[in-house]
Design a protein around this motif. Structure first.
Motif, mmCIF file in Angstrom:
data_model
loop_
_atom_site.group_PDB
_atom_site.id
_atom_site.type_symbol
_atom_site.label_atom_id
_atom_site.label_comp_id
_atom_site.label_asym_id
_atom_site.label_seq_id
_atom_site.Cartn_x
_atom_site.Cartn_y
_atom_site.Cartn_z
ATOM 1 N N LEU A 1 -7.726 2.849 -8.483
ATOM 2 C CA LEU A 1 -6.298 2.965 -8.193
ATOM 3 C C LEU A 1 -5.588 3.663 -9.352
ATOM 4 N N PRO A 2 -4.572 4.449 -9.044
ATOM 5 C CA PRO A 2 -3.831 5.115 -10.115
ATOM 6 C C PRO A 2 -3.024 4.116 -10.945
ATOM 7 N N THR A 3 -2.770 4.481 -12.196
ATOM 8 C CA THR A 3 -1.980 3.646 -13.100
ATOM 9 C C THR A 3 -0.668 4.334 -13.392
ATOM 10 N N CYS A 4 0.421 3.648 -13.194
ATOM 11 C CA CYS A 4 1.743 4.231 -13.440
ATOM 12 C C CYS A 4 1.939 4.431 -14.943
ATOM 13 N N PRO A 5 2.323 5.638 -15.391
ATOM 14 C CA PRO A 5 2.549 5.872 -16.821
ATOM 15 C C PRO A 5 3.834 5.236 -17.339
ATOM 16 N N HIS A 6 4.643 4.663 -16.429
ATOM 17 C CA HIS A 6 5.927 4.096 -16.839
ATOM 18 C C HIS A 6 5.930 2.570 -16.843
ATOM 19 N N CYS A 7 5.399 1.932 -15.792
ATOM 20 C CA CYS A 7 5.389 0.472 -15.754
ATOM 21 C C CYS A 7 3.997 -0.121 -15.972
ATOM 22 N N GLY A 8 2.963 0.744 -15.932
ATOM 23 C CA GLY A 8 1.607 0.287 -16.208
ATOM 24 C C GLY A 8 0.897 -0.381 -15.050
ATOM 25 N N SER A 9 1.519 -0.492 -13.888
ATOM 26 C CA SER A 9 0.876 -1.161 -12.761
ATOM 27 C C SER A 9 -0.181 -0.261 -12.118
ATOM 28 N N GLU A 10 -1.184 -0.888 -11.511
ATOM 29 C CA GLU A 10 -2.228 -0.163 -10.789
ATOM 30 C C GLU A 10 -2.070 -0.420 -9.298
ATOM 31 N N SER A 11 -1.713 0.604 -8.549
ATOM 32 C CA SER A 11 -1.526 0.469 -7.110
ATOM 33 C C SER A 11 -1.458 1.849 -6.482
ATOM 34 N N GLU A 12 -1.458 1.864 -5.148
ATOM 35 C CA GLU A 12 -1.339 3.132 -4.432
ATOM 36 C C GLU A 12 0.023 3.780 -4.668
ATOM 37 N N ASP A 13 1.013 2.974 -5.045
ATOM 38 C CA ASP A 13 2.359 3.494 -5.275
ATOM 39 C C ASP A 13 2.571 3.949 -6.706
ATOM 40 N N ALA A 14 1.518 3.889 -7.544
ATOM 41 C CA ALA A 14 1.662 4.223 -8.963
ATOM 42 C C ALA A 14 1.423 5.700 -9.233
ATOM 43 N N CYS A 15 1.680 6.538 -8.248
ATOM 44 C CA CYS A 15 1.573 7.983 -8.441
ATOM 45 C C CYS A 15 2.866 8.624 -7.954
ATOM 46 N N PRO A 16 3.217 9.781 -8.471
ATOM 47 C CA PRO A 16 4.507 10.395 -8.132
ATOM 48 C C PRO A 16 4.561 10.854 -6.676
ATOM 49 N N LYS A 17 5.724 10.609 -6.053
ATOM 50 C CA LYS A 17 5.945 11.018 -4.666
ATOM 51 C C LYS A 17 7.188 11.900 -4.600
#
Length: 230
Positions: A192-208
């Motif tokens: 799963l991608p890791t958000c560079p801002h909040c650090g969470s790992e989820s399908e929503d942790a990538c830019p849309k």
């Protein structure tokens, strides 16, 4: 037609990590390969690493190459003339606004990031050169003297150019860069991608890319935390 060439040393991911000449080159140009390795070992090493090239190039009678520009001015190109027409002025190369003719046994050095092309007006004689492409002496400062790092950065710039030519321009360099970085990381490990801002790992942790409506430009948002790339 334009240039026809045979690589004497080249980088491929499938071959062992050494600077051995290409098999076809070993068969047809064994002495040239030996001399390059002996006299110009750095050129062979750069070609193996993907930061340079060593080629035999031929421009047939009555042919002209298309004008083009190289990807970067971090490399220089040298042509050592091996064969030239009996009338030396019948064949020449243009770099920028200047035309020069090859002289047998002499080298031409140029920056191929400028527009360049070659022409051979002879009816019977070819132009044959040994072409060397290598890092500009001042480029070592930017790449810590490492030709592998240069090759990696050029490869990324090429990938970014191809990606941007297919994508929709957003008029926001930061947003476009975030999408490109996400594109590069898609196949890293399959997780799963890791958000560079909040650090969470989820399908929503990538830019849309989200449409703002009306005349407002689209924006790039991380849905996991709502961060908007500005």
């Amino acid at each position: 037609g334009g240039w026809r060439d045979i690589a004497l040393f080249r980088h491929t991911d499938d071959e062992p990590r050494d600077s051995q000449p290409d098999a076809i080159a070993r068969q047809h140009f064994p002495e040239t390969c030996r001399l390059v390795e002996q006299l110009l070992p750095d050129a062979a090493q750069m070609a193996w690493a993907g930061a340079g090239e060593v080629k035999i190039r031929r421009l047939a009678p009555g042919s002209r190459s298309k004008a083009r520009c190289g990807q970067s001015n971090a490399r220089l190109t040298a042509h050592l003339a091996l064969e030239v027409p009996s009338n030396p002025t019948a064949a020449s190369i243009r770099v920028g606004a200047e035309w020069r003719s090859w002289r047998l046994g002499e080298a031409l050095l140029f920056d191929d990031s400028f527009s360049h092309e070659a022409i051979n007006c002879s009816d019977t004689d070819s132009v044959v050169v040994l072409e060397l492409r290598f890092l500009h002496p001042e480029a070592g400062f930017f790449f810590n003297g490492g030709c592998e790092r240069y090759a990696e950065e050029v490869d990324q710039l090429y990938t970014q150019h191809a990606y941007c030519s297919l994508g929709v321009p957003l008029a926001n360099e930061a947003a476009e860069h975030a999408l490109f970085v996400d594109f590069l990381s898609e196949d890293d490990d399959g997780g799963l991608p890791t958000c560079p801002h909040c650090g969470s790992e989820s399908e929503d942790a990538c830019p849309k890319v989200l449409l703002a409506g009306g005349c407002a430009p689209p924006c790039v948002t991380y849905l996991c935390c709502g961060h908007v790339v500005l």
